[in-house]
Design an enzyme around this catalytic site. Structure first.
Site, PDB file in Angstrom:
ATOM      1  N   LYS A  87     135.486 -13.178   6.708  1.00 14.80           N
ATOM      2  CA  LYS A  87     135.138 -11.118   6.647  1.00 14.80           C
ATOM      3  C   LYS A  87     135.343 -10.789   8.237  1.00 14.80           C
ATOM      4  O   LYS A  87     135.489 -10.201   8.515  1.00 14.80           O
ATOM      5  CB  LYS A  87     133.992 -11.282   5.422  1.00 14.80           C
ATOM      6  CG  LYS A  87     133.659  -9.900   5.571  1.00 14.80           C
ATOM      7  CD  LYS A  87     132.059  -9.261   4.754  1.00 14.80           C
ATOM      8  CE  LYS A  87     131.509  -8.985   6.026  1.00 14.80           C
ATOM      9  NZ  LYS A  87     129.938  -8.703   6.398  1.00 14.80           N
TER      10      LYS A  87
ATOM     11  N   ASP B  56     133.435  -7.553   1.247  1.00 17.07           N
ATOM     12  CA  ASP B  56     132.233  -7.452   1.513  1.00 17.07           C
ATOM     13  C   ASP B  56     131.716  -7.388   0.126  1.00 17.07           C
ATOM     14  O   ASP B  56     132.703  -7.277  -0.954  1.00 17.07           O
ATOM     15  CB  ASP B  56     131.599  -6.235   2.731  1.00 17.07           C
ATOM     16  CG  ASP B  56     131.870  -5.628   2.209  1.00 17.07           C
ATOM     17  OD1 ASP B  56     132.337  -4.924   1.053  1.00 17.07           O
ATOM     18  OD2 ASP B  56     130.958  -4.297   2.112  1.00 17.07           O
TER      19      ASP B  56
END
Ligand code: SF4
Length: 209
Positions: free
Chosen positions: A115, A133
């Site tokens: 991420k 996310d």
């Protein structure tokens, strides 16, 4: 999916990263700090942090307690301080203080997962990246953009792969921003504002979550 994305493009015409940064080092630091807190809150502490420690070597040599004091408002400040110092040391020792530009190199850094790497690639280097996310997970699940939407805890890497396969790479970074904005503004975790959602006509989760 693509019609819904066209609506999100209209709703969020100029998406951008909500973290304040002036270079890749600042962005990777801000992204690591953003775990378990909001980007807004991160932006309140980073000006002092970046001013005190402008280079990776400065941060690597910092007194951990000084860093803890600066980032205290973010919570988890002891572990975050430890992560930052480890990250800065790795950047200094292995990359000459520069942030690497590839996923393979980025994920070797302490505290950096896919991420964070995707945030850095897309926003600091213009390399297509699709950060997944909690908002991206929730919104793509409610819209049934992904096959495993029934699973309570989906695998973010599988979600990244599945969604990226449906969009051209040049869309990935903004697509992630728009899904995040939509999750923050409208499709809230507890009480999604379905009545005022621009996707209400087609969303299979309209008014049932
Ligand atoms: S209709 Fe409701 S559940 Fe569907 S995307 Fe909009 S806010 Fe989220």
């Amino acid at each position: 999916m693509h019609d819904e994305y066209a609506i999100l493009c209209e709703r969020y015409p100029a998406p951008k990263c909500a973290l304040d940064f002036a270079n890749p080092l600042q962005l990777i630091i801000a992204t690591v700090l953003s775990a378990q807190t909001t980007d807004k809150r991160v932006n309140t502490v980073t000006p002092e942090l970046f001013a005190r420690y402008p280079e990776a070597a400065d941060l690597a040599a910092a007194n951990p307690e000084d860093v803890e004091e600066i980032i205290h408002p973010l919570g988890f400040y002891r572990s975050k301080s430890k992560h930052l110092l480890g990250l800065a040391a790795a950047l200094d020792e292995r990359f000459g203080g520069r942030v690497p530009r590839t996923m393979d190199e980025l994920v070797t850094l302490p505290g950096v997962g896919r991420k964070t790497a995707n945030v850095v690639l897309g926003n600091a280097f213009g390399v297509p990246g699709f950060p997944v996310d909690t908002h991206v997970m929730r919104v793509t699940g409610r819209l049934r953009w992904r096959s495993d939407w029934r699973i309570a805890k989906s695998d973010p890497v599988a979600v990244e792969k599945e969604i990226c396969a449906c969009f051209p790479p040049e869309d990935w970074t903004d697509l992630s921003h728009r899904l995040i904005f939509h999750g923050r503004d409208v499709c809230h975790a507890r009480k999604p504002d379905c009545d005022n959602c621009p996707l209400r006509e087609t969303c299979p989760s309209f008014a049932i979550v």
